[in-house]
Design a protein around this motif. Structure first.
Motif: not given
Length: 777
Positions: A63-71, A80-93
């Motif tokens: 998803g977005c380009a916001w930084p994570e930082g050290g901690h 929305n990050g979870a939704k982005a991951v879910a869309e890509e890692a979906t089991v649908r084909r």
């Protein structure tokens, strides 16, 4: 021009409207994240992926380009990050059977939401010329088709090579190298439609087209302006950074036509107080500005600062900084003193006391950061506006010291890295010289085509082949009807994609879909058990590794790098200049990057450091400004008030909360109170009444431009507390209203945040919204 968006698979008659939320995240954010992830991936896969997203040894969120930082927390992702991951890692084909059931015309009648919900692409597909179906094709044959069409062109400049911001550094570098080895700089990319205005303004004024702050600077700031941005939906992890800044005493000023829940109050789901408490009030002051009024606002604040300096010399302007590090101050200050306050109030919709209150915040702050996003970059005067933001900061020395600076918040993950790697239709001479010296061929020097110019070239058939490394070009670009007609004129279109989108359905006479690995998946070369990793650059210039942990969605997928190198091999054969076959080892690509791109020295070693490394930033690190004058430049930017004809409104296109760019996750916009629909237009109640309309009326949106009108049909008017004279609606549904020729000066970015429209009542206007149950309001 009019185009009715496809609606056959989404019934919006059941749309529900409730009051907008006054806070963001909290338990609903956690719940929606898990529900969306489980629906696409299942419980086990959800736990496996979300545990490593944005972790130092995991993969970067797509998803977005916001930084994570050290901690980093154990759950370093947002809803929305979870939704982005879910869309890509979906089991649908999406298999060949799917394409056998659906013609290209049938796919074009479906919405992007429906297309995206079908799942991951599994094998290369080919639409032969004259056919209305995609059919399976081998990788070798697919590359042969692309090579055949590219070789048949009369000039390399008849080809276009688009890039999405999701592409890794390694893939982006290899891709631009292929394009320049082929002989063109036609490298339009998604930056042309978003932060191109930022880069244009910052390169001129500060000498670098990026921001000048780190995440630590944001934590240390005394005052943060958040301008033209909705972080609660578009960059939710930014809310945690703002919360920390508030905890340490920062003040926050929100500047936006729409009140956004995330800037009102934030319930941090990482903390008990965020789950069960009231959360943190973020914005201390909300300036509800009229669309396109930001230039006038920053000029007015700077003028008041100059007047405060006049009243108490030596106490307001940072004279030492201005004299030692800037150029053009006197000319700028002289011009600014002629500012007309009546025009300021008309442009901004704010009265003078509101601006004076904001300036008092500035006078009380030793360090100031201005953050912005698309709300500033997509106007005709966007570059001038951002130059004025820089003037405002330079006046008090708020560049190049801790807790201060410019912070353009990039959207797509690695969109900034792509530009760093050379995805640029107007590359600087030093970059081309470095490519020449490294690989021993002379790259083309003529400027290539950006996104808007690429559409024009397709429309006139000056461009005949279109290759896209990711993205959804047809849906993301302006003037939808024009863009679709232009794309269908191409001889060949090639889409490197993970999932279906509208660009697969609106394609050239011949078309290819080349399925690629996603960020979440393991990238293993033949004979390599350890797997490969790629790198990305976040919005603040930190470069770090990304390693997927899931098995590929199909055994017939290739990585983006492998697609580029195999295409290059098919196109060039045994290339004496570039070792394409060796690019299967990403360390080889990184070695070349280290010798071409400044700041990437010892790239292979530093890419393996836990947490990555920070790129040099001359304004931030040294207070050095590599501009034409050798200093930071004050610039004069004439104020032109954007006036619209009577009865018209200024429209801005926006995202819903169930959306990332053109990827639609669902049909709700929880923070704005919308459920089960997207075809809504948010309008101030008084503006509706003046037009004889009521909350819930059905209207068509009609934009007006010298070459004719454009219509987006069947929208429900929603009375909403937006700025007077303004309205908002979701893209891509309203991209049809943005004229191709309505662009920002200098940057050529589409003006999607200032479209002149009128609302036309529809005959079916008697249909009213259903109100949601009280528990959902």
């Amino acid at each position: 021009m009019a185009r009715k968006a496809p609606r056959d698979d989404v019934n919006e008659d059941g749309i529900e409207v409730g009051p907008p939320k006054e806070w963001a995240a909290g338990i609903p954010g956690v719940t929606r994240s898990l529900v969306a992830a489980n629906a696409q991936m299942g419980v086990g896969r959800t736990l496996r992926t979300l545990a490593v997203v944005n972790q130092k040894e995991g993969f970067d969120c797509p998803g977005c380009a916001w930084p994570e930082g050290g901690h980093r927390s154990p759950a370093e992702f947002c809803e929305n990050g979870a939704k982005a991951v879910a869309e890509e890692a979906t089991v649908r084909r999406v298999t060949r059977d799917f394409f056998a059931r659906h013609t290209v015309d049938d796919l074009a009648r479906h919405t992007d939401y429906w297309l995206g919900q079908q799942g991951r692409l599994t094998e290369p597909m080919h639409r032969p010329e004259g056919s209305d179906h995609y059919v399976p094709v081998s990788w070798d044959d697919a590359f042969a088709i692309v090579a055949r069409e590219l070789r048949a062109l009369d000039s390399p400049d008849e080809a276009l090579f688009y890039t999405s911001g999701r592409t890794s550094n390694e893939a982006a570098f290899a891709y631009q190298l292929l394009v320049r080895r082929f002989g063109t700089n036609n490298l339009p990319d998604c930056s042309n439609m978003c932060h191109e205005s930022s880069g244009s303004a910052l390169n001129e004024t500060l000498g670098i087209g990026k921001g000048t702050v780190s995440l630590e600077d944001l934590h240390r700031a005394d005052l943060v302006f958040v301008v033209g941005q909705n972080p609660g939906t578009n960059h939710p992890r930014m809310l945690s950074a703002l919360e920390r800044a508030k905890r340490d005493g920062a003040r926050i000023v929100a500047v936006n036509p729409l009140p956004e829940a995330g800037l009102l109050r934030f319930k941090n789901p990482q903390k008990a107080s965020g789950l069960v408490g009231k959360g943190t009030t973020l914005a201390d002051r909300f300036l509800q500005i009229r669309l396109n009024g930001d230039l006038a606002l920053f000029q007015a604040m700077s003028l008041l600062l100059l007047e405060a300096e006049d009243a108490a010399p030596g106490t307001v302007v940072d004279r030492d900084f201005v004299e030692a590090h800037t150029h053009g101050f006197d000319k700028w200050a002289e011009d600014l003193r002629s500012l007309d306050w009546a025009e300021v109030e008309e442009a901004t919709g704010l009265d003078r006391p509101a601006v004076e209150d904001a300036v008092r915040e500035v006078l009380g702050a030793k360090s100031v950061i201005v953050c912005w996003a698309m709300g500033l970059t997509q106007h005709k005067n966007s570059v001038a506006t951002i130059r004025e933001v820089v003037n405002f900061l330079l006046l008090r020395g708020n560049v190049g010291r801790p807790g201060a600076g410019v912070c353009p918040v990039r959207g797509h993950s690695n969109v900034q890295g792509d530009r760093t790697m050379g995805i640029n239709e107007r590359p600087p001479a030093w970059f081309l010289d470095a490519l020449r010296d490294e690989f021993g061929f002379e790259p083309p020097r003529d400027h290539g085509l950006d996104t808007v110019e690429a559409i024009r070239a397709l429309r006139s058939e000056r461009a005949k082949v279109f290759v896209a490394m990711g993205g959804n070009f047809v849906a993301a670009t302006p003037d939808t009807a024009v863009t679709e007609e232009a794309m269908r004129r191409a001889r060949l279109t090639v889409q490197v994609s993970t999932k279906l989108n509208r660009s697969h359905a609106v394609c050239g006479r011949e078309a290819l879909i080349l399925p690629t690995l996603g960020r979440t998946e393991r990238d293993v070369a033949p004979g390599d058990r350890a797997g490969r990793f790629v790198t990305v650059e976040d919005s603040m210039g930190m470069v770090h590794a990304s390693r997927g942990n899931l098995p590929p969605a199909s055994g017939d997928l290739l990585s983006e790098v492998d697609i580029v190198r195999r295409l290059a091999t098919g196109l060039f054969g045994a290339d004496p200049q570039v070792p394409w076959e060796r690019f299967a080892d990403y360390d080889v690509i990184r070695h070349h990057i280290s010798r071409v791109v400044p700041g990437f020295e010892d790239f292979n070693l530093r890419a393996r450091l836990s947490g990555g490394f920070t790129l040099p930033n001359a304004p931030r690190d040294e207070r050095r400004f590599p501009t034409a004058t050798g200093k930071a430049n004050f610039t004069v930017n004439p104020l032109e008030v954007l006036r619209v004809p009577p009865g018209r409104l200024l429209l801005q296109t926006v995202r819903s909360h169930d959306q990332y760019n053109t990827t639609i996750y669902g049909m709700d916009d929880r923070y704005r109170g919308i459920r089960n629909g997207r075809r809504v237009v948010f309008v101030h109640a008084d503006d509706l009444a003046e037009r004889g309309l009521a909350d819930g009326d059905m209207v068509d949106l009609v934009s007006e431009w010298p070459d004719g009108e454009r219509t987006a049909e069947s929208f429900r008017a929603v009375a909403y507390p937006t700025a007077r004279g303004c309205c908002a609606a979701y893209f891509p549904e309203t991209n049809v209203l943005v004229p191709l020729d309505s662009v920002a000066e200098t940057s050529n970015t589409p003006t999607s945040k200032s479209v002149v429209v009128r609302l036309v009542r529809r005959p079916d206007t008697s249909v009213r919204f259903r109100q949601p149950p009280a528990r959902l309001r």
